[in-house]
Design an enzyme around this catalytic site. Structure first.
Site, PDB file in Angstrom:
ATOM      1  N   ASP A  78       3.073 -11.298   6.204  1.00  0.00           N
ATOM      2  CA  ASP A  78       3.447 -10.317   5.181  1.00  0.00           C
ATOM      3  C   ASP A  78       4.745  -9.606   5.558  1.00  0.00           C
ATOM      4  O   ASP A  78       5.280  -8.842   4.756  1.00  0.00           O
ATOM      5  CB  ASP A  78       2.330  -9.284   4.978  1.00  0.00           C
ATOM      6  N   GLY A  99       0.777  -1.222   0.000  1.00  0.00           N
ATOM      7  CA  GLY A  99       0.000   0.000   0.000  1.00  0.00           C
ATOM      8  C   GLY A  99       0.812   1.276   0.000  1.00  0.00           C
ATOM      9  O   GLY A  99       0.284   2.354  -0.229  1.00  0.00           O
ATOM     10  N   ARG A 100       2.090   1.148   0.300  1.00  0.00           N
ATOM     11  CA  ARG A 100       2.889   2.387   0.329  1.00  0.00           C
ATOM     12  C   ARG A 100       4.336   2.167  -0.084  1.00  0.00           C
ATOM     13  O   ARG A 100       5.174   3.042   0.141  1.00  0.00           O
ATOM     14  CB  ARG A 100       2.852   3.015   1.699  1.00  0.00           C
ATOM     15  N   ARG A 153      14.785   1.340   0.838  1.00  0.00           N
ATOM     16  CA  ARG A 153      15.215   0.042   1.373  1.00  0.00           C
ATOM     17  C   ARG A 153      15.886  -0.752   0.268  1.00  0.00           C
ATOM     18  O   ARG A 153      15.424  -0.729  -0.877  1.00  0.00           O
ATOM     19  CB  ARG A 153      13.972  -0.687   1.888  1.00  0.00           C
ATOM     20  N   ARG A 187       7.553 -11.825   0.047  1.00  0.00           N
ATOM     21  CA  ARG A 187       7.181 -12.212   1.412  1.00  0.00           C
ATOM     22  C   ARG A 187       6.409 -13.526   1.371  1.00  0.00           C
ATOM     23  O   ARG A 187       5.886 -13.913   0.312  1.00  0.00           O
ATOM     24  CB  ARG A 187       6.259 -11.116   1.998  1.00  0.00           C
ATOM     25  N   ASP A 227      -3.095   6.367   3.155  1.00  0.00           N
ATOM     26  CA  ASP A 227      -2.504   7.465   2.374  1.00  0.00           C
ATOM     27  C   ASP A 227      -1.240   7.111   1.602  1.00  0.00           C
ATOM     28  O   ASP A 227      -0.721   7.931   0.859  1.00  0.00           O
ATOM     29  CB  ASP A 227      -2.241   8.677   3.286  1.00  0.00           C
TER      30      ASP A 227
HETATM   31  P1  AMP Z   1       2.544  -3.408   8.466  1.00  0.00           P
HETATM   32  O1  AMP Z   1       1.785  -4.048   9.595  1.00  0.00           O
HETATM   33  O2  AMP Z   1       3.196  -2.121   8.828  1.00  0.00           O
HETATM   34  O3  AMP Z   1       3.472  -4.362   7.821  1.00  0.00           O
HETATM   35  O4  AMP Z   1       1.456  -2.970   7.396  1.00  0.00           O
HETATM   36  C1  AMP Z   1       0.587  -3.867   6.765  1.00  0.00           C
HETATM   37  C2  AMP Z   1       0.255  -3.409   5.380  1.00  0.00           C
HETATM   38  O5  AMP Z   1      -0.507  -2.220   5.403  1.00  0.00           O
HETATM   39  C3  AMP Z   1       1.482  -3.139   4.562  1.00  0.00           C
HETATM   40  O6  AMP Z   1       1.558  -4.115   3.614  1.00  0.00           O
HETATM   41  C4  AMP Z   1       1.303  -1.797   3.924  1.00  0.00           C
HETATM   42  O7  AMP Z   1       1.333  -1.876   2.533  1.00  0.00           O
HETATM   43  C5  AMP Z   1      -0.066  -1.347   4.383  1.00  0.00           C
HETATM   44  N1  AMP Z   1       0.044  -0.006   4.917  1.00  0.00           N
HETATM   45  C6  AMP Z   1       0.512   0.353   6.126  1.00  0.00           C
HETATM   46  N2  AMP Z   1       0.484   1.694   6.267  1.00  0.00           N
HETATM   47  C7  AMP Z   1      -0.018   2.201   5.116  1.00  0.00           C
HETATM   48  C8  AMP Z   1      -0.299   3.512   4.635  1.00  0.00           C
HETATM   49  N3  AMP Z   1      -0.070   4.597   5.366  1.00  0.00           N
HETATM   50  N4  AMP Z   1      -0.810   3.628   3.398  1.00  0.00           N
HETATM   51  C9  AMP Z   1      -1.053   2.548   2.638  1.00  0.00           C
HETATM   52  N5  AMP Z   1      -0.812   1.301   3.035  1.00  0.00           N
HETATM   53  C10 AMP Z   1      -0.302   1.110   4.258  1.00  0.00           C
HETATM   54 MG    MG Z   2       4.639  -4.844   6.550  1.00  0.00          MG
END
Ligand code: AMP
Ligand code: MG
Length: 493
Positions: free
Chosen positions: A259, A99-100, A183, A190, A132
């Site tokens: 993930d 998502g980002r 990165r 994953r 976002d």
């Molecule tokens: P995480 O638990 O940080 O690994 O996040 C899980 C998923 O949510 C990730 O795969 C990101 O792509 C998505 N994600 C987290 N924060 C955002 C953000 N601000 N905008 C879009 N996608 C997000």
């Molecule tokens: Mg993640």
């Protein structure tokens, strides 16, 4: 050495079936709101730059800022968002990302091989799910310092080239500064990539992805009939070794969702991670993890749980007996790696029956004494078997109990062949003096949020040499002040 404009790209992932990603549109950067406002370099890791043959000196701050904020497109890159799913806190969550994050492309270094360049916080993608697509400065600095520190500690990990700050407001609990982190990693695939295609009933795409990983990372197995078994086996062994490293160095990942598990067994996605300070195996670093699913002591079993989820996603390629046989190898590999690392920390070269007891009683001593894990080990390097009382003794409230242990250790050292100074030098290479304590990161972040990036840079330099004495930086090896012991690190990033 290459300049930013002449990096050698070979974008293999972009040549897979389109089902694996969405390309960033060519005109994206010219759209309103697409770019970050006033991007600037917070810090760069020269060690990471070297991996992709980047001539660090030739990269101007202005170029780093525009390319690695996502405001301009790096020549040779083909930015795309990868699609993946995953299990979060034990439940299948469906499609999650990316998502980002944008995979900019893959750079090939003759000396250091193939590296993904991945920009996190680069704005929304089709997989953003109403979020976002941005990252804040705080979490970008934490990932940057965390990954470079872990690499220097010898733990398998993704790397970080730079952090870019900006004036773009990003709303979390409060409004924060938008930032990006570049990165670099051997792969961004994953466990959750395989899960996505498995649960969407696309076995042909699971196979294509498995073949791709094998071709990229295990070319010797391409022709083998049992190549998918080999893929699961290698991931199993690497994950086991990874988690053994975490346990030895005292690292808690915090969000071991599938993930966030790299198919190559690297530490991946630095969120609310933490290093142990007072030794407590039940340590939970993620403030949002109320049940303690990802507590420090559960990491080994969660690693296996995650491998089970991966194996399930590969079940169109492998029969159950094979899966069982492969996953059974996890525990032995983890224990073997953990033992090797821990006995090295104790300075033991020989192997004797009593060693496990010696190790366990030391860890119990640290736990009951609430000793700082890193400091206690580092001080143990100075243990002198010829002295009746080790200076370390003063750090223990229960001196009698320490004396019993020290006596056993002294006896055990009689069976070693190295001199005391040889052993000490070796132990200092296994017991870091400097780790990334939360309060150190917090200090650097607070300064950076005020526009002063010097503390991030200084901390990076210290953490890149964690085994050196660095007497001029003694302060970074001190135990945390009281305020720094109870920092709450949330998932928000
Ligand atoms: P995480 O638990 O940080 O690994 O996040 C899980 C998923 O949510 C990730 O795969 C990101 O792509 C998505 N994600 C987290 N924060 C955002 C953000 N601000 N905008 C879009 N996608 C997000
Ligand atoms: Mg993640």
């Amino acid at each position: 050495m290459k300049t930013l404009d002449s990096l050698h790209f070979d974008n293999t992932f972009a040549r897979l079936s389109p089902a694996f990603f969405t390309r960033r549109p060519d005109n994206y950067e010219s759209q309103p709101g697409a770019t970050l406002i006033n991007p600037r370099v917070v810090a760069v890791s020269a060690a990471a730059a070297e991996l992709i043959d980047l001539d660090f000196a030739s990269a101007t701050p202005a170029d780093l800022a525009r390319y690695f904020s996502g405001n301009a497109r790096l020549p040779g890159s083909e930015p795309l968002a990868m699609v993946y799913a995953g299990h979060q806190f034990g439940h299948y969550a469906g499609q999650l990302g990316d998502g980002r994050g944008l995979l900019l492309g893959e750079v090939v270094s003759i000396q250091h091989g193939h590296w993904d360049l991945h920009l996190k916080g680069a704005g929304p993608t089709p997989y953003s799910r109403f979020a976002d697509g941005r990252a804040v400065l705080r979490s970008s600095i934490r990932e940057f310092l965390g990954s470079e520190a872990m690499a220097a500690l010898g733990v398998p990990t993704t790397r970080a080239l730079c952090v870019i700050a900006s004036d773009t407001p990003v709303r979390r609990e409060t409004v924060e500064q938008g930032a990006t982190i570049l990165r670099i990693a051997r792969t961004h695939i994953r466990f959750g990539h395989f899960e996505h295609f498995h649960y969407n009933d696309k076995p042909e795409l699971v196979r294509e992805l498995a073949d791709y990983v094998i071709a990229q990372h295990y070319p010797d197995f391409i022709q083998r009939e049992d190549r998918y078994r080999e893929l699961l086996l290698q991931t199993t062994l690497r994950t086991a070794r990874l988690i053994a490293h975490w346990q030895a160095v005292g690292f808690a990942h915090g969000v071991m969702n599938t993930d966030n598990m790299s198919i190559l067994g690297d530490t991946f996605d630095y969120g609310p991670y933490g290093f142990l300070e007072d030794f407590d195996p039940t340590f939970i670093c993620n403030h949002s993890d109320q049940g303690g699913r990802y507590s420090f002591e559960r990491q080994p079993s969660i690693g296996l749980w995650n491998l089970n989820a991966l194996a399930h996603a590969l079940s169109s390629l492998l029969d159950n007996d094979t899966i069982r046989e492969v996953l059974q190898q996890y525990e032995a590999e983890l224990v073997a790696t953990y033992s090797r690392l821990m006995f090295a920390k104790l300075g033991l070269q020989q192997s004797r029956a009593e060693d496990s007891d010696l190790l366990n009683s030391w860890l119990q001593l640290l736990q009951s004494n609430h000793s700082d894990y890193t400091i206690a080990w580092r001080k143990l390097c100075d243990f002198d078997e010829a002295e009746e009382h080790s200076p370390l003794r003063d750090d223990f409230i229960d001196r009698a109990r320490f004396d019993v242990w020290a006596n056993n250790y002294r006896q055990r050292l009689l069976h070693e062949t190295r001199t005391r100074s040889e052993r000490r030098a070796a132990m200092q290479r296994s017991n870091p003096k400097f780790i990334l304590r939360n309060y150190l990161a917090q200090n650097a972040i607070e300064k950076a949020e005020q526009g002063d990036y010097t503390e991030v840079q200084r901390l990076l330099a210290v953490l890149q040499k964690p085994f050196d004495e660095q007497p001029e930086h003694e302060i970074y090896a001190a135990p945390p002040p009281d305020w720094g012991k109870h920092l709450e690190i949330s998932c928000s990033s």
